[in-house]
Scaffold this motif. Structure first.
Motif, PDB file in Angstrom:
ATOM      1  N   ARG A  66       0.834  -1.218   0.000  1.00 32.09           N
ATOM      2  CA  ARG A  66       0.000   0.000   0.000  1.00 32.09           C
ATOM      3  C   ARG A  66       0.862   1.259   0.000  1.00 32.09           C
ATOM      4  O   ARG A  66       0.563   2.222  -0.703  1.00 32.09           O
ATOM      5  N   ALA A  67       1.936   1.244   0.777  1.00 34.03           N
ATOM      6  CA  ALA A  67       2.838   2.404   0.825  1.00 34.03           C
ATOM      7  C   ALA A  67       3.463   2.647  -0.539  1.00 34.03           C
ATOM      8  O   ALA A  67       3.578   3.793  -0.985  1.00 34.03           O
ATOM      9  N   LYS A  68       3.846   1.573  -1.209  1.00 39.96           N
ATOM     10  CA  LYS A  68       4.440   1.720  -2.547  1.00 39.96           C
ATOM     11  C   LYS A  68       3.408   2.265  -3.531  1.00 39.96           C
ATOM     12  O   LYS A  68       3.727   3.147  -4.337  1.00 39.96           O
ATOM     13  N   THR A  69       2.184   1.782  -3.457  1.00 33.46           N
ATOM     14  CA  THR A  69       1.131   2.279  -4.353  1.00 33.46           C
ATOM     15  C   THR A  69       0.901   3.770  -4.133  1.00 33.46           C
ATOM     16  O   THR A  69       0.783   4.536  -5.100  1.00 33.46           O
ATOM     17  N   GLU A  70       0.848   4.181  -2.876  1.00 31.67           N
ATOM     18  CA  GLU A  70       0.669   5.606  -2.571  1.00 31.67           C
ATOM     19  C   GLU A  70       1.857   6.428  -3.052  1.00 31.67           C
ATOM     20  O   GLU A  70       1.692   7.525  -3.585  1.00 31.67           O
ATOM     21  N   GLU A  74       1.905   9.390  -5.817  1.00 27.89           N
ATOM     22  CA  GLU A  74       2.519  10.696  -5.542  1.00 27.89           C
ATOM     23  C   GLU A  74       3.538  11.035  -6.620  1.00 27.89           C
ATOM     24  O   GLU A  74       3.615  12.169  -7.083  1.00 27.89           O
ATOM     25  N   LEU A  75       4.295  10.050  -7.025  1.00 25.41           N
ATOM     26  CA  LEU A  75       5.325  10.252  -8.041  1.00 25.41           C
ATOM     27  C   LEU A  75       4.720  10.715  -9.367  1.00 25.41           C
ATOM     28  O   LEU A  75       5.274  11.582 -10.040  1.00 25.41           O
ATOM     29  N   THR A  76       3.591  10.160  -9.725  1.00 26.95           N
ATOM     30  CA  THR A  76       2.985  10.475 -11.025  1.00 26.95           C
ATOM     31  C   THR A  76       1.986  11.619 -10.986  1.00 26.95           C
ATOM     32  O   THR A  76       1.680  12.194 -12.023  1.00 26.95           O
ATOM     33  N   SER A  77       1.476  11.966  -9.822  1.00 30.72           N
ATOM     34  CA  SER A  77       0.401  12.955  -9.774  1.00 30.72           C
ATOM     35  C   SER A  77       0.887  14.399  -9.735  1.00 30.72           C
ATOM     36  O   SER A  77       0.162  15.306 -10.133  1.00 30.72           O
ATOM     37  N   LEU A  99      11.392  15.196  -3.536  1.00 31.31           N
ATOM     38  CA  LEU A  99      10.420  14.204  -3.049  1.00 31.31           C
ATOM     39  C   LEU A  99      10.356  13.004  -3.992  1.00 31.31           C
ATOM     40  O   LEU A  99      10.311  11.854  -3.552  1.00 31.31           O
ATOM     41  N   LYS A 100      10.361  13.280  -5.286  1.00 30.93           N
ATOM     42  CA  LYS A 100      10.326  12.195  -6.270  1.00 30.93           C
ATOM     43  C   LYS A 100      11.590  11.339  -6.179  1.00 30.93           C
ATOM     44  O   LYS A 100      11.524  10.108  -6.290  1.00 30.93           O
ATOM     45  N   ALA A 101      12.725  11.981  -5.964  1.00 29.59           N
ATOM     46  CA  ALA A 101      13.983  11.239  -5.826  1.00 29.59           C
ATOM     47  C   ALA A 101      13.945  10.325  -4.601  1.00 29.59           C
ATOM     48  O   ALA A 101      14.402   9.172  -4.666  1.00 29.59           O
ATOM     49  N   ASN A 102      13.396  10.802  -3.497  1.00 32.21           N
ATOM     50  CA  ASN A 102      13.268   9.961  -2.298  1.00 32.21           C
ATOM     51  C   ASN A 102      12.434   8.725  -2.594  1.00 32.21           C
ATOM     52  O   ASN A 102      12.775   7.617  -2.171  1.00 32.21           O
ATOM     53  N   ILE A 103      11.337   8.906  -3.294  1.00 30.51           N
ATOM     54  CA  ILE A 103      10.465   7.781  -3.637  1.00 30.51           C
ATOM     55  C   ILE A 103      11.220   6.801  -4.528  1.00 30.51           C
ATOM     56  O   ILE A 103      11.195   5.589  -4.301  1.00 30.51           O
ATOM     57  N   VAL A 112      10.666   5.215 -14.611  1.00 28.32           N
ATOM     58  CA  VAL A 112       9.878   6.407 -14.923  1.00 28.32           C
ATOM     59  C   VAL A 112      10.258   6.963 -16.296  1.00 28.32           C
ATOM     60  O   VAL A 112      11.418   6.941 -16.688  1.00 28.32           O
ATOM     61  N   VAL A 113       9.236   7.463 -16.986  1.00 32.29           N
ATOM     62  CA  VAL A 113       9.445   8.246 -18.199  1.00 32.29           C
ATOM     63  C   VAL A 113       9.129   9.689 -17.829  1.00 32.29           C
ATOM     64  O   VAL A 113       8.042   9.978 -17.323  1.00 32.29           O
ATOM     65  N   VAL A 114      10.076  10.595 -18.066  1.00 32.65           N
ATOM     66  CA  VAL A 114       9.861  12.017 -17.821  1.00 32.65           C
ATOM     67  C   VAL A 114       9.406  12.622 -19.146  1.00 32.65           C
ATOM     68  O   VAL A 114      10.135  12.566 -20.142  1.00 32.65           O
TER      69      VAL A 114
END
Length: 183
Positions: A66-70, A74-77, A99-103, A112-114
């Motif tokens: 669940r934490a990974k899904t959240e 967050e990473l994509t939103s 924040l994205k780097a931490n995830i 990820v595709v940027v």
């Protein structure tokens, strides 16, 4: 006569209690010679303990999932926005990328595709090049923050995929962005 009657009733009660107690099932087990006998209460406790730790492991695994899904949500939103005709990262964009780097450092299997995007102003070729520079700026900042470059790629859509199709500054500001898509 009454004493005989009391005596008869007493005998009947004793027999009734004796027969009821005698009918209770006894727990018997046969153990082959040389086999080890394990205390059933202890084996039940061990089984219960094993089930309990298995349940804890399942719960921990479910919580991690669940934490990974959240985190991926967050990473994509959250997108990064840019100023007109710019690919420079402002302080807000750098905070979002941190924040994205931490995830991404925590979940090393996420790729990820940027995606770089532009508003409708400018030529198609110019906007494709600017979109690529925007995506590359985010990509390179993530690499600086410790994300493995092999887990990321970039693509430019230029003005092809606007978030807002209106023709005003508010819409254009939304369209000047870098998005992150998990693949």
């Amino acid at each position: 006569m009454t004493s005989r009657w009391y005596f008869s009733v007493l005998i009947l009660l004793v027999l009734a209690l004796g027969v009821g107690a005698g009918c209770a099932k006894k727990k018997t087990t046969t153990t082959p010679p040389g086999a080890q006998v394990e205390d059933t209460d202890e084996s039940q406790w061990k089984s219960s303990s094993s089930d309990s730790s298995m349940d804890e492991a399942t719960l921990a695994s479910e919580a991690e999932r669940r934490a990974k899904t959240e985190a991926v949500t967050e990473l994509t939103s959250v997108t990064i926005n840019f100023a007109f005709d710019s690919y420079e990262l402002n302080s807000e964009a750098r905070s979002i990328l941190a924040l994205k780097a931490n995830i991404m450092r925590r979940y090393t299997d996420v790729r990820v595709v940027v995606e770089g995007h532009c508003d409708e102003r400018g030529t198609e070729e110019y906007n494709l090049a600017l979109g690529e520079r925007r995506a590359r700026a985010a990509y390179e900042h993530l690499v600086i923050l410790g994300v493995d470059p092999g887990r990321m790629s970039i693509v430019s859509f230029g003005e092809e995929k606007p978030l807002d199709s209106a023709h005003n500054e508010t819409a254009w500001a939304k369209n000047r962005r870098a998005e992150f898509v998990v693949r």
